[in-house]
Structures are given as structure tokens and as C-alpha cells.
Design an enzyme around this catalytic site. Structure first.
Site, PDB file in Angstrom:
ATOM      1  CG  HIS A  20     -18.138  63.947 -21.803  1.00  0.00           C
ATOM      2  ND1 HIS A  20     -17.300  64.995 -22.233  1.00  0.00           N
ATOM      3  CD2 HIS A  20     -18.915  63.799 -20.457  1.00  0.00           C
ATOM      4  CE1 HIS A  20     -17.240  66.038 -20.735  1.00  0.00           C
ATOM      5  NE2 HIS A  20     -18.070  65.445 -20.382  1.00  0.00           N
ATOM      6  CD  GLU A  78     -20.109  68.309 -18.142  1.00  0.00           C
ATOM      7  OE1 GLU A  78     -18.631  67.074 -18.786  1.00  0.00           O
ATOM      8  OE2 GLU A  78     -20.819  68.391 -17.610  1.00  0.00           O
ATOM      9  CG  ASP A 121     -15.083  65.725 -25.138  1.00  0.00           C
ATOM     10  OD1 ASP A 121     -16.124  64.718 -24.975  1.00  0.00           O
ATOM     11  OD2 ASP A 121     -14.611  65.953 -24.203  1.00  0.00           O
TER      12      ASP A 121
END
Ligand code: G3I
Length: 310
Positions: free
Chosen positions: A204, A233, A235
Site C-alpha cells: 500500500h 494489496e 495501490d
């Protein structure tokens, strides 16, 4: 331009999904099915969602994700069996005996990992067990069972599942004190022959970018332990870390390129489109994903294709 999932034979690209959106939003469903060849339930396989009521599991949402994956020939990352968040309220207060707590942990891991045997390809068995300031995080599991709760979770999962078993964490993507802690934890599990197969680096990105070369170096040292490494994950919030869409695309290109060159074969973004992401609502940056709110491909989308060799 073809779909993202067709770009590389060696690297899968996935997304975290919400089952209600898969059921009701045609653009969302079409995008997931056509562009991605890996999938994770963002929340639907977490304990608190599966077993809100004591003694009764509700697998409807999780099964929907599993069926969707099967229909579209997608690799499934199961997320997550043991975590200190999103557990059922009925587990409180944490006053049960050690034996009773261990029985609950065992039953949960065996029930869920057993149900999805043959469907889930990789499980995040233990999530975020390392504290941000060093050592193991003070969780209810640590307090009740001691550090061995991690061993037990992997052992129970291995007993019922044929999936690859992962330890997953955030803030341990590049080279940092926390990534050293994660490295030491998983190296110790490997040395003691606890059945762990891989490490998930969440990636992240919102406060600052993690140097891609550091991600590669971290992947390489984990791989040398005999572990697989997935980016689980991903992003990249526009804001403090990257100022605009172009810088965001450049970072996606560099970090996905560095990770996959270092041996990562599975990269999962934490959501599908910018309209549904956990980051903006928490003030952690804007528009962090590969598709905009209208499911149009963004510069970041094209950058990931380039990173995968197109
Ligand atoms: O669905 C309910 C809704 O009915 C209710 O009105 C609303 C009120 O708060 O809550 C909704 O549930 C929220 C859910 O997200 C769906 O939006 C939960 O409160 C909220 O806690 C939950 O947050 C999730 C968070 O994990 C906690 O489980 C995020 O969606 C999810 O993106 C986030 O994912 C985590 C990974 O599992 C682990 N790594 C970090 C990552 C980001 O925090």
C-alpha cells in the site's frame, strides 16, 4: 488492446473484490472477468464476515467469489485466516482459557481452509503479526496463546489445505526495520519447518513511495529462504507519495517491473476501480487503482502492461 491478463504468461495480475459489486455492477463484473487472472476477497473471507454469529458460518459471499473465480479461470488468494482485525464480536471479551482459544483458532482455520481446498490457491494464513515498532504485535492471539499461535495457524491450515500458505504484512515491502522483522519471523518459521510457502508484501503506497530497488532486494532475500513472494494489496494513492496520474503510472511501472524481475509471479491490486477503494475514505490519497470510477483504463493500467513486457 487486449486484456491485462493476456499480457504475461509468467505473471498473474489480480484484484481484491467485493461480492455485492460482482453481483450487481455489470461494469465491475466485466472488468474483473476480462482483465484479471487472480482474485482476492477484500473482506468476504475474513472471520468476522464468515462467522458474525457464534457457531454458524455464512459462506454465501465467499462462495460467490470462489464460484466467480472458477468460472473465469482465476487464481484465488484467500485472505485471511488469522488477523487481529475484523474478527467476530462474539470472540470478545478475550477471557477464554488458553485451550478454548486454541480450539477456536483450530476450528476456524480447519473449517475455512478445508472448505476451500482445491479452490483457494494461496492463503494468507497469518496477517500483520509484526508490530510497527518491532517484535510481534500485541494481539489477542499473542496474549492468549503466545508466539506459537503463528505456528499453530500454519500447521492447522497445512493439515486441511493444498494451497500455498503465506504470511502477509504491510510496511515490509522494501528494506526497513519492519521488513527485517518480517524476514526474521519467516526465516525462523522456515528453520523450524513450520509449513510456510510464501510471503505477501501488501505494498500500500500513500505516505511515500518505496524504492523499487529495495522491493526487489527484499523479494530476493525472501526467495533465497525458499519462499514464494507475492505482491498482495498494491495501490498507489495520489497525494503525498505521487503528485499526479503520470507519476503514479511511472511508479506502478517501476515497482511492478522490479518485483516481477526479482521473481514475483503474482501481483494483486487492492480493488478494481477508483470508485471503490479503502484509501481515499481514510484520507490516504486519491484514485489509487488501475481503472477510474467509470472503469476506463488509466495511465497506471498501461504502465503495468509495459512492466509485464508489452
Ligand atoms: O459493509 C459495512 C456496511 O454495511 C456498514 O454500513 C459500514 C459502516 O462502517 O461498514 C461496512 O463495512 C466496512 C468494510 O470495510 C466494507 O466497506 C468495515 O466497517 C470496514 O472495517 C472494512 O474495512 C476493510 C478493512 O480491511 C478492515 O477489514 C477494508 O474494506 C479493507 O480494504 C481492508 O483491507 C486491509 C487488508 O485486509 C489487510 N491489509 C490492509 C488492508 C487495508 O486496511
Amino acid at each position: 488492446m487486449g486484456s491485462l491478463r493476456a499480457v504475461s504468461d509468467d505473471v498473474r495480475v489480480g484484484c481484491a473484490v467485493d461480492p455485492a459489486s460482482l453481483r450487481t455492477d455489470t461494469d465491475y463484473r466485466r472488468t474483473v472477468a476480462s482483465e484479471f487472472d487472480a482474485i482476492t476477497a477484500e473482506n468476504a473471507m475474513k472471520w468476522g464476515r464468515l462467522a458474525a454469529d457464534e457457531g454458524a458460518y455464512d459462506f454465501a459471499d465467499a462462495d460467490d467469489v470462489a464460484r466467480f473465480a472458477e468460472r473465469h479461470d482465476m487464481y484465488v488468494r484467500g485472505h485471511t485466516l488469522v488477523w487481529h482485525r475484523m474478527y467476530p464480536e462474539w470472540l470478545r471479551p478475550w477471557t477464554r482459557s488458553e485451550a478454548e482459544t486454541e480450539r477456536l483458532l483450530r476450528d476456524h482455520v480447519q473449517t475455512v481452509a478445508g472448505r476451500y481446498r482445491g479452490c483457494v490457491d494461496a492463503w494468507d494464513v497469518v496477517n500483520e503479526a509484526v508490530a510497527d515498532d518491532g517484535g510481534l504485535r500485541e494481539t489477542q492471539w499473542l496474549n492468549a496463546l503466545g508466539p506459537e499461535y503463528i505456528d499453530r495457524a500454519f500447521e492447522y491450515a497445512a493439515g486441511v489445505s493444498d494451497a500455498d500458505l503465506f504470511y502477509n504484512d504491510y510496511g515490509a515491502d522494501g528494506l526497513s526495520e519492519k521488513s527485517d522483522e518480517v524476514y526474521d519471523l519467516v526465516a525462523d518459521l522456515v528453520a523450524r519447518e513450520v509449513p510456510i510457502d510464501g510471503v505477501g508484501l501488501q505494498l500500500h503506497v500513500f505516505e511515500e513511495t518505496v524504492p523499487p530497488a529495495d522491493v526487489a532486494a527484499n523479494v530476493e532475500r525472501l526467495t533465497e529462504l525458499g519462499l514464494d513472494v507475492h505482491i498482495t494489496e498494491l495501490d498507489v494513492g495520489i497525494g503525498a507519495a505521487v503528485p499526479d496520474e503520470e507519476a503514479q503510472a511511472d511508479y506502478y511501472r517501476e515497482v511492478v517491473g522490479a518485483a516481477t524481475d526479482a521473481g514475483v509471479d503474482t501481483v494483486v491490486t487492492w480493488g478494481v476501480d477508483d470508485g471503490q477503494s479503502w484509501l481515499p475514505e481514510r484520507g490516504f490519497g486519491e484514485a489509487p487503482l488501475l481503472f477510474d470510477e467509470s472503469f476506463e483504463r488509466k495511465p497506471a493500467y498501461r504502465a503495468v502492461r509495459e512492466a509485464l513486457g508489452e
